[in-house]
Scaffold this active site. Structure first.
Site, PDB file in Angstrom:
ATOM      1  N   SER A 784      50.484 108.969  31.502  1.00 27.08           N
ATOM      2  CA  SER A 784      51.420 110.081  31.581  1.00 27.08           C
ATOM      3  C   SER A 784      51.739 110.595  30.172  1.00 27.08           C
ATOM      4  O   SER A 784      50.852 111.084  29.475  1.00 27.08           O
ATOM      5  CB  SER A 784      52.673 109.653  32.335  1.00 27.08           C
ATOM      6  OG  SER A 784      53.451 110.755  32.686  1.00 27.08           O
ATOM      7  N   ASP A 858      47.699 114.458  42.138  1.00 30.95           N
ATOM      8  CA  ASP A 858      48.876 114.235  41.293  1.00 30.95           C
ATOM      9  C   ASP A 858      49.911 115.315  41.581  1.00 30.95           C
ATOM     10  O   ASP A 858      49.673 116.497  41.365  1.00 30.95           O
ATOM     11  CB  ASP A 858      48.463 114.269  39.817  1.00 30.95           C
ATOM     12  CG  ASP A 858      49.554 113.748  38.887  1.00 30.95           C
ATOM     13  OD1 ASP A 858      50.731 113.804  39.268  1.00 30.95           O
ATOM     14  OD2 ASP A 858      49.214 113.275  37.798  1.00 30.95           O
ATOM     15  N   HIS A 892      50.263 110.483  40.952  1.00 34.06           N
ATOM     16  CA  HIS A 892      50.464 110.235  39.520  1.00 34.06           C
ATOM     17  C   HIS A 892      50.196 108.781  39.159  1.00 34.06           C
ATOM     18  O   HIS A 892      49.708 108.469  38.082  1.00 34.06           O
ATOM     19  CB  HIS A 892      51.886 110.626  39.135  1.00 34.06           C
ATOM     20  CG  HIS A 892      52.117 110.685  37.657  1.00 34.06           C
ATOM     21  ND1 HIS A 892      51.382 111.492  36.818  1.00 34.06           N
ATOM     22  CD2 HIS A 892      53.001 110.024  36.863  1.00 34.06           C
ATOM     23  CE1 HIS A 892      51.807 111.342  35.575  1.00 34.06           C
ATOM     24  NE2 HIS A 892      52.780 110.454  35.570  1.00 34.06           N
TER      25      HIS A 892
END
Length: 1306
Positions: A784, A858, A892
């Site tokens: 991330s 995602d 994610h």
């Protein structure tokens, strides 16, 4: 016209892109969408065996205030393996987060699945591609080595839930990682949420598989488990909730249907005393609607339930031809700035579909089955009964909806009803909130945080902003807290409880004389805690604590709460003998420069004096206080001498266990005894180190080293730095946990790139100075915002790193124009910051190898999948060495077993190829590359602190990924991160908790250390074509080892003492046994035969025993012990007595089969002693077995560590437990007698056990660890010496296996 093979779904062209051929139903992909910078012909991807994909996730209550969902705990590192990416609100760290409705989150509970062509738990076999250099060109899922697979597949320990009165505990049983099929179920993506249309619930729900109830006895120990029974076969349980009196449980039940999907959810209840479960609704057509809130206990006998309206019908089909264009208009010139939300509504059809699935009919149902519809159908989002059970606060959502924001900002109406469903009054009707500013601390206009006071029967409180919700507006007060009875008198106005100049952060109630109010302001990082007297207008509020949120050392802790007679939770007041003061308990994490030392302080609320009444013993354990276990006696304060608390305790070598700690002696009673799922981690070295940047900032890092590593002796190792960058306002705060500093003026950030490089340089220089890391074998990685950091470091500090790994990142900040991380200016207000912080813009500077991994679905704001896709194309356009892996159906974080395993394989391959094997001169381009940080990079902003999914209700979970060299997994996140090194793993896995932005330094090469170091004892090495050899026995007459193949078959390894490496020859191919494995074996020398166990390791659907002639290898007999139609079984090991009878252990069913000399099945030996009361200890049961010359069997039980003596001289087969002194035999595998008094228990570690009383008792004389990274499974004796068989082979194309001499030492 181009044609494609039948079943083809996409075509991959030489440019690396894959294009769909035509729309198709979701099918299991043979592999991933994998892009590598190389040219080859277009590849057609064909659907895999027409198997449908499914997905299962789950939400369940954690706490319930004021109707508490009692303490819900996870007792295993596995839960950290599946931890949620939680967004912490801007609350003071000392403020407990309280809610007056069930707080739910979506925890992935693994699901096992089997399908043709798919390996255990749904993972495609890696036998072809898993370890080949050419496998990077394949299109299939790959698997890391078996040691890592064992860690990933380790069965999770149960989740714990304590009853409201703390007299019982639930063990909520779970499964392992879900297969990809679970994720691939069709889902509707509407208004920022994802819905499983078949279940009418949130998609990707996991579930529990069973519930065990234990009483907590007077002495603090647990009573025997009582299983909740009466459930349908294969029941999937969700939303488990206690009644307030603790007499009943409510939960939803669904089952698998024939097409592989799940049924709709039904509401069930269970009687705690009897354990019997039953459906609550007698009608078969009443189902739960679980898109938002689903049900709540109104009182001890009644529930309010959200059901699917009976008159709903089928959803409207989307018209093939639209009625018109899609139009959005802003002719009113409103200023609407929003983050890059995903899964938004797109048109009127989506609005109707969202309304179809989200609309519920409320139903009041009693335990006797009485049903009453309440209110009209609507989108009910929360149901919150008052503490006195007289009222219910109802929240619902209504039109107009939005195409710009998620459903959390849709119009919201809050009503008050009586407990029997009659409307009382409307509390508020909030309009659509599209215009909430992006500035931190900006909020919705109107009433918010509407809750019941937990110290009153039915009093409401709420907050209203005075700045219009815009944090940029300077106003005093900024927030006002109001309170009002549920039914106020005529013309009675809400009373002002307190006014705040910062943003409201929560209230913890005690009584009319005491409540704590929290406020915070992000821009200055200020936190304040106020003391107020809610029942006294004359008492002036006063500040109790005023501190910085970044100063973790000064965190005073959070007040401990206790349960009231009406079932709510309030601050616990503590009474000391002969003292009239007012005391509360503060529970803190105890951050210090040396690490966290959790504490419990007795705090005088009037004088501010503190007395430390308990502190964790840092030298031995990491122990934290979890909850107060002292129930309130009405009208009395809790005496300090009667205090009881629940603690969790763990160490570097011991798994987390729970204890009840009682005053005044502070006596600890252990209430759980969970086995450690990762025993390989016990000897890992961990050290928190501090180092200094050139500007004087002193960040910290956690350094992990292999056991017994000595830098002077072993030299520097390959190293992986894994980090998540954070942002702090001062050098002192940054020195506590971080390395990026932001100036006081948020619009003039100083040198993000410069600070990033400075922090990395300092960390790299420190590990090189210590001699633990090789200067040109250091990799960097992150997830991330950590991926964003990785790309920037490779662009601006390539002299530091050999390669990088970036997962699920955002690389082009112009694609998130209305803010990202902690940047609350828009692109047009800070265009230089957006551009200069974007590694996409610096793609031409990245010359070091970079691996990009991203989930195809995602839904995290800011990290759209196209971020990695476009970044890869930019890198490729400049000739960078790069690779892009897109994981189908993943969000994610990565959830499916196939995805997790493949991500580990990709990471391992990348690090092996571009870090471990890197041979370039150490930092030869250091000076040149430093110049890359030029003038264009100086005026840049700083992100950090808050994860990428800021302001998002996140429905997914991050998965802790493990690779085949080093990895680190966090049991819990603490100020300095309590983490565990995963055996033979590379990458640092728990990226999701790193908002303090420590740099993690993980020297790799534990495997390299073992594989290249000279062994301390003798070993026989031999080449083989197979990866796994489960058992080995010495055949002294023929001077050879016999070995069993996990893939099925037998081999011999002739010993030639002049040969450095021996060679294996296969003698039995197990033709006819399908994909079953050959496991334990024994030589029956009087009859010149080998007796071998055959089993279906993955499905447990077949077990057998077979005998072969040792000269001709002809099959003498084959006896099937279990089959697909019977109960599951797992034949594991075998022993033979002098008469030729064979005894085979069933590690699944905890029994022993007996087969006579001719292969005829005689009977099974069973005993209650074989089955421990704890269910998890039976996951791996009876295992190794040997026959003793005195006429009995010795058998070890793997997870309990018990050793049994079974008399075979009479027909009763008396079973005795052998008492072992000095150590446990837990995780024991194969057995081998060295002499009548000495027994080797193979395992990790292996033990030498001695008995001087004919095995009535025994003592562990010594241990030997051997090559633990290869996993020891069996032992054999050659020339009086013990040799240990290791499961895993290493190398390619031939695998090298080892038989290592064991020299036991105490």
């Amino acid at each position: 016209m181009r044609t494609f093979p039948k079943g083809a779904e996409q075509c991959r062209f030489p440019n690396g892109r894959a294009y769909p051929i035509k729309p198709a139903a979701k099918e299991i992909p043979k592999g991933l969408v994998t892009y590598t910078y190389a040219y080859y012909n277009a590849i057609i991807t064909v659907k895999y065996n027409n198997m449908r994909l499914h997905k299962v996730y789950h939400r369940f209550p954690l706490f319930h205030f004021p109707k508490p969902q009692p303490l819900l705990l996870s007792s295993s590192p596995k839960t950290t393996f599946l931890s949620p990416f939680l967004i912490k609100p801007h609350l003071p760290t000392s403020a407990p987060i309280l809610r007056t409705k069930p707080m739910k989150f979506h925890n992935i509970v693994p699901v096992n699945a089997e399908a043709d062509g798919v390996g255990f738990n749904g993972a495609v076999s890696s036998s072809v591609t898993g370890n080949s250099e050419d496998s990077s060109l394949s299109n299939g899922y790959c698997l890391p080595p078996p040691e890592i697979r064992d860690i990933v597949d380790a069965p999770p320990l149960p989740t714990l839930s304590f009853s409201p009165h703390r007299d019982k505990i639930l063990f909520l049983k779970r499964r392992s990682l879900p297969p990809l099929a679970e994720l691939a179920r069709p889902e509707e993506k509407l208004a920022g949420i994802r819905i499983d249309a078949k279940c009418n619930s949130r998609s990707r729900m996991s579930y529990y598989t069973g519930i065990g109830v234990h009483k907590i006895l007077d002495d603090g120990t647990l009573g025997p488990e009582k299983e909740i029974y009466g459930l349908p076969n294969g029941a999937k349980l969700n939303f488990i909730s206690w009644s307030t009196d603790g007499q009943h449980l409510s939960f939803s039940v669904r089952t698998d249907e024939e097409d592989g999907s799940s049924s709709k959810l039904r509401l069930w209840v269970a009687d705690i005393e009897t354990g019997k479960a039953r459906p609550l609704f007698q009608a078969q057509d009443i189902f739960l609607n679980a898109v938002f809130d689903n049900f709540v206990w109104v009182n001890n006998s009644t529930l309010l339930v959200c059901t699917i309206p009976l008159s709903r019908g089928d959803p409207q089909k989307k018209p093939l031809v639209p009625s018109g264009p899609k139009i959005q208009s802003n002719e009113q010139k409103d200023i609407i700035q929003t983050r890059t939300y995903q899964d938004l509504l797109k048109d009127e059809y989506d609005e109707d579909l969202f309304e179809y699935y989200a609309t519920s009919q409320l139903v009041m149902v009693s335990l006797d089955g009485t049903v009453k519809e309440v209110g009209p159908p609507a989108i009910y989002t929360s149901l919150d009964p008052s503490p006195d059970e007289k009222y219910i606060m109802i929240s619902l959502m209504h039109r107009p909806y939005s195409f710009t924001v998620t459903c959390g900002r849709f119009p919201k109406k809050v009503d008050l009803w009586t407990a029997d469903g009659k409307f009382v009054r409307e509390l508020c009707d909030l309009p659509l909130a599209e215009d909430i500013p992006i500035t931190h601390n900006s909020v919705r206009k109107g009433m918010r945080s509407i809750n019941w006071r937990s110290d009153k029967p039915s009093t409401l409180y709420w907050v209203e902003t005075q700045d219009g919700g815009d944090a940029k507006i300077e106003v005093s007060p900024r927030d006002i807290i109001y309170t009002q009875p549920a039914e106020p008198l005529e013309n009675e106005q809400p009373a002002v409880l307190h006014k705040l100049d910062f943003r409201y952060g929560g209230i913890v109630w005690c009584d009319g004389s005491l409540a704590l109010v929290y406020e915070s302001w992000y821009k200055t990082r200020k936190l304040r805690t106020w003391i107020i007297s809610p029942g006294s207008e004359s008492a002036s509020p006063r500040i109790l604590f005023d501190r910085s949120s970044e100063d973790v050392y000064s965190d005073p802790g959070s007040p401990m709460l206790r349960r009231t007679p009406i079932g709510t939770y309030v601050i616990a007041k503590i009474k000391k003998e002969d003292d009239e003061g007012t005391y509360i308990l503060l529970n803190g994490s105890g951050a210090t420069p040396k690490g966290n030392i959790p504490f419990l302080d007795l705090f005088d609320i009037n004088t501010g004096k503190k007395e430390r009444i308990w502190e964790s013993d840092k030298e031995k354990y990491y122990e934290t206080v979890v909850a107060l276990f002292s129930d309130q006696i009405h009208g009395e304060e809790l005496c300090l001498n009667n205090l009881k608390v629940l603690t969790s305790k763990e160490s570097k070598t011991e798994n987390t266990q729970y204890y009840i700690l009682s005053w005044p002696e502070k006596k600890a009673c252990q209430i759980t005894n969970f086995p450690h799922p990762y025993p390989q981690l016990s000897s890992l070295k961990k050290e928190m180190i501090r180092y200094e940047r050139k500007d004087g900032v002193q960040p910290t890092a956690t350094l992990y080293l292999p056991p017994d590593y000595d830098s002077a002796r072993d030299g520097p190792l390959p190293c992986l730095m894994w980090s998540y960058p954070g942002e702090f306002k001062s050098k002192d705060a940054a020195g506590q946990v971080c390395h990026l500093i932001r100036t006081n003026n948020s619009h003039h950030r100083r040198g993000y790139v410069e600070q990033l490089v400075a922090s990395a340089e300092a960390a790299v220089e420190e590990v090189i100075r210590r001699g633990v890391a090789h200067p040109n074998k250091i990799a960097v990685g992150g997830h991330s915002y950590g991926a964003f950091m990785t790309a920037n470091l490779l662009a601006h500090a390539p002299h530091l790193f050999s390669c990088g790994i970036a997962r699920s990142g955002a690389y082009n900040r112009t694609l998130t124009p209305f803010g990202f991380q902690n940047e609350d200016r828009t692109l047009w207000e800070a265009i230089n910051t957006y551009v200069q912080m974007s590694p996409f813009i610096s793609a031409n500077k990245i010359k070091k190898p970079i691996l990009l991994i991203h989930g195809e679905d995602d839904n995290n704001p800011g990290t759209l999948t196209m971020q990695s896709d476009r970044f890869y194309n930019a890198l490729k356009g400049h000739g960078a060495l790069c690779r892009l892996v897109i994981l189908p159906f993943e969000s994610h974080g990565y959830a499916a077993r196939e995805s997790v395993m493949h991500a580990l394989w990709e990471t391992d391959r990348w690090l092996q190829k571009y870090c471990v094997a890197n041979s370039s001169e150490a930092r030869e381009d250091q000076n040149a590359s430093k110049d890359i940080v030029d003038v264009d990079s100086k005026a840049v902003g700083v992100g950090g602190g808050v994860p990428e999914n800021l302001d998002q209700e996140f429905d997914g979970f991050h998965t802790a990924h493990r690779s085949s060299l080093w990895a680190m997994s966090s049991i819990k996140e603490k100020s300095f991160g309590l983490k565990i090194l995963v055996w033979r793993c590379w990458e640092l896995v728990e990226y999701l908790s790193f908002i303090e932005a420590r740099v993690e330094l993980v020297p790799v090469a534990y495997i390299i250390h073992y594989e290249t170091s000279e062994r301390a004892t003798h070993a026989y090495e031999y080449h083989s074509n197979g990866w796994f050899r489960e058992c080995a026995k010495w055949d002294d007459l023929n001077s050879r080892f016999l070995v069993s193949f996990l893939e099925g078959g037998l081999g011999v390894v002739p010993v030639q003492e002049d040969r450095f490496v021996l060679e294996e020859t296969q003698v039995v191919r197990n033709v006819g046994f399908g994909r079953n494995s050959s496991l334990g074996l024994v030589l029956d020398r009087p009859r010149n035969r080998a007796v071998v166990v055959i089993a279906d390791v993955l499905g447990n659907k077949y077990s057998a025993v077979v005998a072969y002639d040792l000269s001709t290898w002809d099959q003498i007999f084959l006896t099937q012990l279990s089959g697909p139609e019977g109960e599951k079984a797992f034949a594991d090991d075998v022993a033979v007595d002098p008469e030729g009878n064979a005894y085979i252990t069933d590690t699944k069913g905890n029994k022993i089969w007996k087969v006579n000399v001719n292969g005829e099945f005689l009977y099974s030996i069973k005993s209650p002693l074989f089955t421990p009361k704890e269910w998890y200890r039976n996951l791996v049961g009876l295992n190794g077995i040997v026959y003793h010359p005195n006429g009995y069997l010795l058998v070890v039980h793997t997870l309990s560590g018990n050793l049994f003596k079974i008399d075979t001289k009479n027909g009763d087969h008396d079973v005795k437990l052998v008492k072992i002194n000095g150590s446990s035999l837990t995780f024991g595998d194969g057995l081998e007698l060295v002499s009548p008094t000495k027994l080797v228990v193979a395992g990790n570690p292996s033990r030498l056990v001695e008995s001087l009383d004919d095995w009535e008792t025994g003592s562990v004389l010594g241990k030997f660890r051997g090559d633990m990274h290869r996993l020891v499974t069996a032992a054999t004796v050659k020339d009086g010496k013990v040799y240990l068989n290791h499961l895993a082979g290493m190398g390619y194309p031939k695998r090298k296996h080892v038989l290592v001499e064991a020299v036991f030492s105490s």
